[in-house]
Scaffold this active site. Structure first.
Site, mmCIF file in Angstrom:
data_model
loop_
_atom_site.group_PDB
_atom_site.id
_atom_site.type_symbol
_atom_site.label_atom_id
_atom_site.label_comp_id
_atom_site.label_asym_id
_atom_site.label_seq_id
_atom_site.Cartn_x
_atom_site.Cartn_y
_atom_site.Cartn_z
ATOM 1 N N ASP A 4 22.253 -50.060 2.206
ATOM 2 C CA ASP A 4 21.560 -51.294 2.537
ATOM 3 C C ASP A 4 22.257 -51.915 3.756
ATOM 4 O OD1 ASP A 4 19.811 -53.513 2.208
ATOM 5 O OD2 ASP A 4 21.402 -54.598 1.156
ATOM 6 N N ASP A 31 21.675 -55.783 5.203
ATOM 7 C CA ASP A 31 22.041 -57.200 5.044
ATOM 8 C C ASP A 31 22.950 -57.378 3.833
ATOM 9 O OD1 ASP A 31 20.545 -58.441 7.192
ATOM 10 O OD2 ASP A 31 18.744 -57.904 6.085
ATOM 11 N N ASP A 33 23.994 -54.483 -2.129
ATOM 12 C CA ASP A 33 24.518 -55.718 -2.697
ATOM 13 C C ASP A 33 23.540 -56.387 -3.655
ATOM 14 O OD1 ASP A 33 22.708 -56.389 -0.613
ATOM 15 O OD2 ASP A 33 23.599 -58.390 -0.457
#
Length: 359
Positions: A26, A28, A223
């Protein structure tokens, strides 16, 4: 690799990343936050490549084209090309092309990246209901305003297919957490009473696109519990949750079985650590010199000398092992239908000061 007892978290007896042929990262909250790099990310990703692990970058952010994302990564010192980048805008455009005839007009909510993705699939992006769109594709962009949402609502209310790039309610930016595309999708939901098809994580389409570009076993690194982790589990992939973005220890403890990661690391450096297994004991769970056990009806986390967690001088990996033991104890109680209340020292892990340093 050793499977841990009592939950989905695993241990490994050699560096975690060496068990996989592809790392699916991922962006961001994992690699960058807005325009700023996450500490250590560039160095770790370079090491991942040096160890022969293929890197893919998988993002629900539909505001940039793959080429633009690759350029951002290069600016942060991370070598990448657009073939390594899979965006939710690309995936949404693929879904639209499978539903519609060539050159069909598609009303766009979002920025230029969504328009580019649609054109690459042979579709014609438009911005007005007057142009006669036969579908709506909605992606995130900071310039999305009421007019775009209204035009889409008019079309969707007439029954045309509606595809959303993602439904993330929150996104990580350099100043903190901001509203994501899901908040804008919800505005149209309320206005029309309809639900979109979703391209991005945790839905299957974006993971299928990543699988087409992968080599060997995949590890999804993210996250987000409800996006990265849940999507990986739905698609039979292992996942590693990092604590540099939207998910906190507190949120991890509350995660349902469908959103519990395979591994937990503080930041990307943890991919080059080995991790001890969590073992069930008579009165709790032990991991890496820590034990999470019940005392007076509440969970306590103690080291091998019986000292409670709460020492800010311990290493980050040591704290992660304490959290892993606590996760197993809390999840075991939750799965048995019992309330798991953390005692004072276990609360220190939930409020661990080091988490802010990771963000």
């Amino acid at each position: 690799m050793s499977q841990e007892t009592g939950g989905p978290l695993r241990g490994c007896d050699r560096p975690l990343i060496k068990h996989y042929g592809t790392g699916v990262f991922d962006l961001d909250g994992v690699v960058y936050r807005g325009g700023h790099p996450v500490p250590h990310a560039a160095a770790v990703l370079a090491d991942v490549a040096r160890h022969g692990v293929r890197r893919l970058f998988l993002t629900n952010n539909s505001s940039r084209t793959p080429g633009e994302v690759a350029a951002v990564l290069l600016g942060l010192g991370i070598a990448a090309d657009e073939e390594q980048v899979v965006t939710s805008a690309e995936t949404a455009a693929r879904m639209a092309s499978e539903l519609l005839p060539p050159h069909a007009r598609v009303l766009v909510v979002g920025g230029a990246a969504v328009e580019t993705a649609l054109r690459r699939r042979g579709l014609a992006p438009v911005r007005s209901l007057d142009a006669g769109p036969v579908a709506v594709v909605q992606g995130f962009a900071p310039e999305v305003d009421w007019r775009q949402l209204a035009e889409a609502s008019y079309a969707i209310a007439r029954g045309v297919p509606w595809i959303a790039s993602d439904v993330d309610l929150r996104i990580t930016r350099e100043h903190g957490i901001a509203p994501g595309n899901g908040t804008l999708v919800n505005a149209i939901r309320v206005a029309t009473g309809r639900d979109p098809l979703v391209a991005g994580k945790p839905e299957d389409a974006i993971f299928a696109e990543a699988a087409r570009r992968s080599s060997g076993a995949c590890l999804v690194v993210g996250d987000g519990l409800s996006t990265d982790v849940a999507g990986a589990r739905r698609n039979g992939l292992d996942s590693a949750l990092v604590l540099t973005g939207v998910s906190t220890v507190d949120a991890l403890l509350e995660a349902p079985p469908s959103a519990r990661p395979t591994y937990l690391v503080a930041d990307l450096r943890g991919l080059f650590s080995s991790w001890p297994a969590v073992h069930r004991q008579r009165d709790g769970f032990a991991c890496g010199g820590w034990t999470a056990r019940w005392e007076a009806g509440k969970l306590a986390v103690l080291d091998d000398d019986g000292v409670p967690a709460g020492n800010e001088a311990v290493s980050v990996d040591s704290v992660v092992n304490a959290v892993r033991a606590l996760c197993h104890a809390v999840w075991a109680a939750q799965d048995a239908g019992r309330k798991a209340e953390a005692g004072r020292n276990a609360r220190w892990l939930l409020e661990w000061p080091g988490q802010e340093g990771l963000r």
